[in-house]
Design a protein around this motif. Structure first.
Motif, short mmCIF file in Angstrom:
data_model
loop_
_atom_site.label_atom_id
_atom_site.label_comp_id
_atom_site.label_asym_id
_atom_site.label_seq_id
_atom_site.Cartn_x
_atom_site.Cartn_y
_atom_site.Cartn_z
N ARG A 149 0.83 -1.20 0.00
CA ARG A 149 0.00 0.00 0.00
C ARG A 149 0.88 1.27 0.00
O ARG A 149 0.60 2.24 -0.69
CB ARG A 149 -0.93 -0.02 1.22
N ILE A 150 1.95 1.23 0.80
CA ILE A 150 2.85 2.39 0.86
C ILE A 150 3.51 2.60 -0.51
O ILE A 150 3.64 3.73 -0.99
CB ILE A 150 3.93 2.17 1.94
N HIS A 151 3.88 1.49 -1.14
CA HIS A 151 4.49 1.60 -2.47
C HIS A 151 3.51 2.23 -3.45
O HIS A 151 3.87 3.06 -4.28
CB HIS A 151 4.90 0.21 -2.96
N GLN A 152 2.24 1.84 -3.32
CA GLN A 152 1.21 2.41 -4.18
C GLN A 152 1.13 3.94 -3.97
O GLN A 152 1.02 4.70 -4.93
CB GLN A 152 -0.12 1.75 -3.85
N LEU A 153 1.20 4.36 -2.71
CA LEU A 153 1.18 5.80 -2.42
C LEU A 153 2.37 6.51 -3.07
O LEU A 153 2.24 7.57 -3.66
CB LEU A 153 1.25 6.03 -0.91
N PHE A 154 3.54 5.88 -2.94
CA PHE A 154 4.75 6.47 -3.52
C PHE A 154 4.61 6.60 -5.04
O PHE A 154 5.08 7.55 -5.63
CB PHE A 154 6.00 5.61 -3.20
N SER A 155 3.96 5.61 -5.67
CA SER A 155 3.92 5.67 -7.13
C SER A 155 2.76 6.52 -7.64
O SER A 155 2.78 6.96 -8.78
CB SER A 155 3.88 4.26 -7.72
N LYS A 156 1.75 6.78 -6.80
CA LYS A 156 0.58 7.48 -7.31
C LYS A 156 0.44 8.92 -6.85
O LYS A 156 -0.31 9.68 -7.43
CB LYS A 156 -0.69 6.71 -6.93
N THR A 157 1.14 9.29 -5.77
CA THR A 157 0.92 10.62 -5.23
C THR A 157 1.70 11.67 -6.03
O THR A 157 2.94 11.62 -6.10
CB THR A 157 1.34 10.67 -3.75
N ASN A 158 0.98 12.58 -6.65
CA ASN A 158 1.63 13.59 -7.48
C ASN A 158 1.62 14.97 -6.84
O ASN A 158 2.55 15.75 -6.98
CB ASN A 158 0.92 13.70 -8.82
N GLN A 159 0.52 15.31 -6.15
CA GLN A 159 0.33 16.71 -5.77
C GLN A 159 1.04 17.08 -4.49
O GLN A 159 1.94 17.91 -4.50
CB GLN A 159 -1.17 17.00 -5.69
N PHE A 160 0.64 16.47 -3.36
CA PHE A 160 1.37 16.80 -2.14
C PHE A 160 2.52 15.82 -1.99
O PHE A 160 2.42 14.79 -1.30
CB PHE A 160 0.46 16.79 -0.90
N ASN A 161 3.61 16.09 -2.68
CA ASN A 161 4.76 15.21 -2.66
C ASN A 161 6.01 16.07 -2.77
O ASN A 161 6.22 16.76 -3.76
CB ASN A 161 4.66 14.24 -3.85
N LEU A 162 6.84 16.08 -1.73
CA LEU A 162 7.98 17.01 -1.71
C LEU A 162 9.05 16.66 -2.72
O LEU A 162 9.63 17.53 -3.34
CB LEU A 162 8.60 17.04 -0.30
N THR A 163 9.32 15.35 -2.89
CA THR A 163 10.44 14.97 -3.77
C THR A 163 10.04 14.05 -4.92
O THR A 163 10.83 13.81 -5.82
CB THR A 163 11.56 14.28 -2.96
N THR A 164 8.80 13.53 -4.89
CA THR A 164 8.30 12.63 -5.95
C THR A 164 9.31 11.55 -6.32
O THR A 164 9.59 11.29 -7.48
CB THR A 164 7.87 13.42 -7.21
N ARG A 165 9.89 10.92 -5.32
CA ARG A 165 10.77 9.77 -5.62
C ARG A 165 9.90 8.54 -5.78
O ARG A 165 9.19 8.17 -4.86
CB ARG A 165 11.76 9.55 -4.48
N ARG A 166 9.98 7.93 -6.96
CA ARG A 166 9.13 6.76 -7.26
C ARG A 166 9.89 5.48 -6.91
O ARG A 166 10.40 4.80 -7.80
CB ARG A 166 8.74 6.73 -8.73
N TYR A 167 9.97 5.17 -5.64
CA TYR A 167 10.66 3.93 -5.28
C TYR A 167 9.87 2.72 -5.74
O TYR A 167 8.65 2.72 -5.72
CB TYR A 167 10.84 3.85 -3.76
N THR A 168 10.60 1.70 -6.16
CA THR A 168 9.94 0.43 -6.45
C THR A 168 9.72 -0.31 -5.14
O THR A 168 10.34 0.04 -4.12
CB THR A 168 10.80 -0.45 -7.37
N LEU A 169 8.88 -1.32 -5.18
CA LEU A 169 8.62 -2.08 -3.97
C LEU A 169 9.91 -2.70 -3.40
O LEU A 169 10.17 -2.58 -2.20
CB LEU A 169 7.55 -3.15 -4.25
#
Lengths: 596, 88
Positions: free
Chosen positions: A432-452
């Motif tokens: 679920r956390i990975h999903q947040l990392f990959s989907k959150t665009n707006q309130f995201n300070l660094t937009t790092r798209r970590y893989t699972l």
């Protein structure tokens, strides 16, 4: 360490991301499958860099430290042909004893599992493991079905056990070659001349449909799914025109071939909803007619409250699509628009290229196949949160209405009775956390798209703290809505990532999260400072100014100059510092915080 | 009943074969003569060979045997095999 953007796709299209590195391993000759996969993936905006392992080297390349390891694959696809894996046994299958056949099935499964465990221990990335196509013609013919542990049963059980093995592996997924082969036709998928001449398992004609299915899987693994399916009504959800034929005249339901086809179509759309896709309506109609149709026609599987947004009016559809995206607080690139009118589709295609469009065939019997062709909603697993999406958005709408009644912002925030629970992420919560990392665009300070796998590795490191935030209010659960990743580096701690779902925006949850981060930072020991960074993208304006508001100062200075070129592929960022002595929580009276 | 292709007669070049070979191998049609073969272009490797014969089969609606696939060593061989198959 190279982390950051490893997906072959960019969520906002602002930067050209690194290609997705895909390795192909097999015990037969796969060439030129990878060319077809790269072409099929390009249609999804996914750029691939392929690596094809040597013939029958699938085990050696994983165990050794050679070119496959240097390639650092994001995805490793494994294809094994049974008749090449156990040639002697598979050739003599009918003459083996039942016990030996069962043993053989276990051996093969153990071999695949052994490969997977070895690969997981040695390689990064995600693994895609193919199953085994059904035998088109069992050697015992008709009698095979009466045989104890016959060829059919052998293969069915092998595939069933493989499915179960992979279901519980977070980093590995099943590739259902059996199903793809059946859909194409097993006879046409094979070319026995190529098999003998070139050790190839498939005909050239089978490669494009096989590649298309592989690309779908890669999309699910590497790219965030679109979020909302926006539907036209007349000719899309039912036959006829409600404004002319009336609520009783539109064609939907049993007893009429056209009506039955539309009913099946609606059922399929309802299934998308269960998989986490939001449904919305965009139709040129009188709203009263439409309300009436949904009320008077109980045969419709979809009801008015299945739609999280509805624009039923005479405005141009591209305007309405913008409104729908705005109302749901999602980007246009999260929408898929379905209509049976080619002119409407063309208009949206030209004016809103970010929106994916699907023109429904005029014959409703072809509608299901058209919907199945959409890969935009593919994801590797459906989480509980996904299934609850529609309810959450509906509650959000209730909150909006509530807001307009309450008036003053302070009062409103207080009246929401928001509770935020903060806790270190446990390993089972990582998907679920990975999903947040990959989907959150707006309130995201660094937009790092970590893989699972990267998140798994980071949480295992002692210098990293990954915390999640879950929220609820008087209207219901918002679920897990935010996360931050704090990393200790020498005399400093650094906010590597800080993100919050748009569902929780506008109620100071981010401040409650930052307060928690500060408290955790202080509890870690004595440091010089806390460092934060804001990396602007096309979408994260809502996070701009957040660090200042929480007391951080631009790092500025001669040495740092405020910005640093991204050495990890993330582009330019603005650095901020907060001295250890100045770390203090900020007031956040509207939110009750629970710390585990 | 297989349709007999008008252009495929004894000694004649099968209709469109040269262009098809040029397309599949990515070479100029003018370079292709009777003796044109794997030595003349890197794209006619073992995989290219299979792609080539499969494309030709599809275009002329014929099927080669493994023996035939193995015995085609140049463009002249290919044209002759197509002629033979199309007459059959």
């Amino acid at each position: 360490m190279k982390v950051g953007v490893t997906n072959g796709i960019s969520a906002d299209g602002s930067a050209r991301p690194a290609p997705l590195r895909v390795a192909y391993l097999s015990n037969f000759s796969l060439a030129p499958l990878h060319e077809h996969v790269s072409a099929a993936a390009a249609a999804f905006g996914l750029r691939l860099e392929p690596y094809v392992a040597g013939y029958d080297q699938y085990m050696q390349e994983v165990l050794g430290g050679g070119p496959l390891h240097a390639f650092r694959p994001d995805v490793v696809a494994l294809f094994l042909a049974l008749d090449r894996l156990r040639p002697e046994n598979m050739r003599r299958l009918p003459s083996l004893s039942e016990a030996r056949r069962r043993e053989l099935r276990s051996e093969i499964l153990a071999h695949v599992d052994g490969w997977l465990q070895a690969a997981k221990a040695r390689l990064p990335g995600t693994f895609l493991v193919s199953n085994f196509p059904a035998a088109p013609r069992p050697w015992l013919g008709v009698a095979d079905a009466k045989e104890a542990y016959g060829e059919r049963e052998f293969r069915l059980e092998l595939n069933l056990e493989l499915l179960r093995l992979l279901r519980d592996e977070p980093r590995a997924h099943l590739f259902d070659l059996d199903c793809v082969t059946a859909r194409f036709g097993a006879d046409a998928a094979a070319d026995s001349r190529l098999r003998y001449l070139a050790k190839m398992q498939w005909s050239f004609g089978f490669l494009p449909p096989l590649a298309a299915e592989l690309a779908r899987h890669l999309r699910a693994i590497a790219a965030p799914p679109r979020k909302c399916l926006v539907l036209d009504l007349d000719g899309t959800l039912w036959g006829g025109v409600v404004g002319e034929d009336g609520p009783d005249g539109i064609r939907i339901g049993q007893g009429d071939p056209i009506g039955e086809a539309f009913q099946d179509l609606q059922c399929r759309l309802k299934a998308f909803q269960a998989a986490g896709v939001l449904l919305a309506v965009c139709s040129k109609n009188n709203p009263e007619d439409v309300q009436e149709a949904f009320r008077r026609r109980p045969e419709m599987p979809l009801r008015m409250d299945d739609f999280v947004a509805a624009e039923i009016n005479w405005r141009p559809k591209h305007d309405n699509l913008r409104r729908i995206a705005g109302a749901l607080n999602i980007g246009l690139e999260s929408l898929v628009f379905v209509d049976d009118n080619p002119a409407e589709i063309e208009l949206v295609r030209q004016l809103l290229p970010e929106v994916q469009t699907l023109l429904l065939p005029s014959d409703p019997s072809a509608g299901l196949a058209a919907l199945d062709g959409l890969a935009d909603f593919e994801r590797v697993r459906v989480l509980e949160e996904d299934a609850a999406k529609t309810r959450q958005y509906r509650e959000n709408r209730a909150r909006e209405v509530h807001r307009s009644v309450v008036g003053e912002l302070d009062e409103y925030l207080k009246s929401l009775e928001t509770t935020v629970e903060l806790d270190v992420v446990r390993s089972e919560e990582l998907p679920r956390i990975h999903q947040l990392f990959s989907k959150t665009n707006q309130f995201n300070l660094t937009t790092r798209r970590y893989t699972l796998p990267e998140l798994e590795r980071l949480t295992a490191e002692e210098s990293c703290v990954l915390v999640k935030a879950a929220a609820k209010d008087r209207f219901g659960e918002l679920g897990t809505i935010g996360a931050y990743l704090l990393r200790v580096e020498g005399e400093e701690a650094r906010i590597d990532s800080f993100l919050m779902s748009c569902r929780a925006m506008g109620r100071s949850v981010e401040r409650a999260m930052m307060n928690d981060l500060k408290a955790r930072f202080l509890s870690l020991g004595r440091f010089r400072s806390l460092r934060g960074r804001f990396v602007p993208t096309a979408r994260n304006r809502p996070a701009e100014g957040f660090l200042e508001a929480e007391g951080f100062r631009p790092a500025g200075g001669e040495a740092e100059e405020g910005t640093r070129g991204g050495d990890d592929g993330e582009g330019r960022g603005l650095d901020y510092l907060l001295a250890y002595e100045e770390v203090a929580e900020r007031p956040c009276p509207w939110i009750e915080v629970v710390r585990a | 009943m297989r349709q007999v292709l008008a252009g495929v007669r004894n000694g004649e070049e099968p209709d469109g074969l040269r262009g098809l070979v040029a397309d599949v191998l990515g070479v100029a049609a003018e370079r292709i003569d009777e003796t044109f073969g794997p030595e003349q272009t890197a794209s006619w490797d073992s995989l290219g060979h299979l792609r080539l014969v499969t494309a030709v089969e599809e275009r002329f609606r014929i099927a080669f045997t493994m023996e035939e696939i193995g015995s085609i060593r140049c463009y002249g061989d290919l044209a002759a095999t197509v002629r033979k198959r199309s007459r059959a």
